[in-house]
Design an enzyme around this catalytic site. Sequence first.
Site, PDB file in Angstrom:
ATOM      1  N   ARG A  73      18.918  -9.634  -9.557  1.00  0.00           N
ATOM      2  CA  ARG A  73      19.907  -8.573  -9.309  1.00  0.00           C
ATOM      3  C   ARG A  73      21.256  -8.894  -9.954  1.00  0.00           C
ATOM      4  NH1 ARG A  73      18.661  -6.457  -3.129  1.00  0.00           N
ATOM      5  NH2 ARG A  73      17.431  -4.675  -3.840  1.00  0.00           N
ATOM      6  N   LYS A  96       0.063   2.782   5.126  1.00  0.00           N
ATOM      7  CA  LYS A  96       0.009   3.890   6.084  1.00  0.00           C
ATOM      8  C   LYS A  96       0.504   5.209   5.540  1.00  0.00           C
ATOM      9  CE  LYS A  96       0.543   1.173  10.288  1.00  0.00           C
ATOM     10  NZ  LYS A  96       1.452   0.900  11.411  1.00  0.00           N
ATOM     11  N   GLY A 145       8.541  -2.506  -2.790  1.00  0.00           N
ATOM     12  CA  GLY A 145       8.524  -3.965  -2.638  1.00  0.00           C
ATOM     13  C   GLY A 145       7.171  -4.571  -2.959  1.00  0.00           C
ATOM     14  N   GLY A 176      14.227   1.091  -0.976  1.00  0.00           N
ATOM     15  CA  GLY A 176      14.466   2.323  -0.215  1.00  0.00           C
ATOM     16  C   GLY A 176      15.007   3.470  -1.054  1.00  0.00           C
TER      17      GLY A 176
HETATM   18  P1  ADP Z   1       5.349  -0.768  -1.050  1.00  0.00           P
HETATM   19  O1  ADP Z   1       6.067  -1.921  -0.408  1.00  0.00           O
HETATM   20  O2  ADP Z   1       5.150  -0.989  -2.512  1.00  0.00           O
HETATM   21  O3  ADP Z   1       5.979   0.563  -0.750  1.00  0.00           O
HETATM   22  P2  ADP Z   1       3.439  -0.602   1.107  1.00  0.00           P
HETATM   23  O4  ADP Z   1       4.290  -1.488   1.940  1.00  0.00           O
HETATM   24  O5  ADP Z   1       3.350   0.817   1.503  1.00  0.00           O
HETATM   25  O6  ADP Z   1       3.861  -0.716  -0.443  1.00  0.00           O
HETATM   26  O7  ADP Z   1       1.916  -1.111   1.104  1.00  0.00           O
HETATM   27  C1  ADP Z   1       1.545  -2.432   0.824  1.00  0.00           C
HETATM   28  C2  ADP Z   1       0.597  -2.962   1.859  1.00  0.00           C
HETATM   29  O8  ADP Z   1      -0.550  -2.145   2.013  1.00  0.00           O
HETATM   30  C3  ADP Z   1       0.084  -4.326   1.477  1.00  0.00           C
HETATM   31  O9  ADP Z   1       0.504  -5.250   2.464  1.00  0.00           O
HETATM   32  C4  ADP Z   1      -1.430  -4.167   1.452  1.00  0.00           C
HETATM   33  O10 ADP Z   1      -2.118  -5.293   1.949  1.00  0.00           O
HETATM   34  C5  ADP Z   1      -1.644  -2.983   2.348  1.00  0.00           C
HETATM   35  N1  ADP Z   1      -2.940  -2.349   2.094  1.00  0.00           N
HETATM   36  C6  ADP Z   1      -3.359  -1.753   0.977  1.00  0.00           C
HETATM   37  N2  ADP Z   1      -4.631  -1.329   1.086  1.00  0.00           N
HETATM   38  C7  ADP Z   1      -5.042  -1.672   2.329  1.00  0.00           C
HETATM   39  C8  ADP Z   1      -6.276  -1.505   3.056  1.00  0.00           C
HETATM   40  N3  ADP Z   1      -7.333  -0.886   2.517  1.00  0.00           N
HETATM   41  N4  ADP Z   1      -6.320  -1.987   4.307  1.00  0.00           N
HETATM   42  C9  ADP Z   1      -5.255  -2.618   4.840  1.00  0.00           C
HETATM   43  N5  ADP Z   1      -4.070  -2.805   4.212  1.00  0.00           N
HETATM   44  C10 ADP Z   1      -3.969  -2.339   2.973  1.00  0.00           C
END
Ligand code: ADP
Length: 401
Positions: A36, A195, A351, A374
């Site tokens: 950064r 989710k 992230g 964010g």
């Molecule tokens: P970002 O931080 O890039 O926005 P997220 O935090 O939404 O991404 O998602 C990342 C998480 O989703 C990871 O920790 C990953 O392990 C989890 N994940 C992805 N696919 C699955 C799955 N099929 N079952 C459980 N967890 C999952």
Amino acid sequence: MAWKTLDDMDMVGKCVLVRVDINVPVDHGEVTDATRIERIVPTVEDILQKGGKPILVAHFGRPKGKVVLEMSLRVVLKALEKALGHSVVFVETLEALEARTEEQRGAEVLLLENIRFHAGEEKNDPAFAKRLAGLADIYVNDAFSAAHRAHASTEGVARLLPSCAGRLMQTELEALEAALGKPKRPVVAVVGGAKVSTKLELLGNLVGRVDHLVIGGGMANTFLAAQGIDVGKSLCEHEMADTARGILAKAATAGCEIILPEDVVVAREFKAGAASEVVPATECPADAMILDAGPKSVARIITAFEGAKTLIWNGPLGAFEIEPFDAATNAAAAKAAELSEHGLISVAGGGDTVAALNKAGAAEKFTYISTAGGAFLEWMEGKVLPGVAALEAGDCEPAVA
Ligand code: ADP
Ligand code: MG
């Protein structure tokens, strides 16, 4: 673009308040990742080059409007000087900065102590914004990652001084505009991760704007379940079934093709090297979890990438932290990286997404990787970012000598 850049500003002899994001990770008083800090160098260099006198303003941690010495920005001083190749004067208080004559204020690059030590910052208190504006002639915002917050140093002050975007902000906004604002079509979006509930607004915005939407990761399970498919012990938000069906209906109306996994990798345990098998998405065993997309799904995603001119990606396709459940993410990322060398405009952020693309060795070839977290997500959701809106307001004409 409705906002100005450093090129539009006359800065000779002017004090320039520069909002930067240098909220870097620190361990035992040492900066462990200076990314950064390195990213703000072009902006500071350009201001100096143009004869301006930069006063850097930034936050560090969450001191919540009080002086918390463990959250002093002094800790980044050495790394900042190293990155800039220039000495930096650390100013401990706003009063000390105000006490400097205009002459003294501009003699060096100045760095003000953690702006969040002041309660007026996060409240966007007009009086506090006015105090900040009183320090300078020009305001430059180079902190895209803080642009989703309407704080005094990101929003209030922009409305009180002639303002423009710094180089990093400019690069980020231009990349995002190219990906979603006026993209070259067809556009493919990948939304993965854990989710649906955390990415509802994002899905809702994207189905109205992109041509193909790949849904992967844990949230794909929610969509499969919403279509009556048994997903066994998979991560799944059953209570989001109606919402998921609503998104599918909206996509159909908008002419957005939804790409869900047709085959999946399942396992009984969520740990490295756990025994796994590939099954059709409709045949997850009752005692198993879906942890990744299968090879047919990956082939389908790759075909979509090959037909696209623009790709926007947030969220891994599987539980990428644990092998072998990183396979789909790695394969899709490698293909996106390869196509990016042949004209695909590829933008990714989030992230875990940035971590996954780095792990896949693909990040460097993407057109743009946003580290904004964010702010990137809110932008993908189609929200107006207050820090950007304030730059666009155009209440203040550029300072012309
Ligand atoms: P970002 O931080 O890039 O926005 P997220 O935090 O939404 O991404 O998602 C990342 C998480 O989703 C990871 O920790 C990953 O392990 C989890 N994940 C992805 N696919 C699955 C799955 N099929 N079952 C459980 N967890 C999952
Ligand atoms: Mg995450």
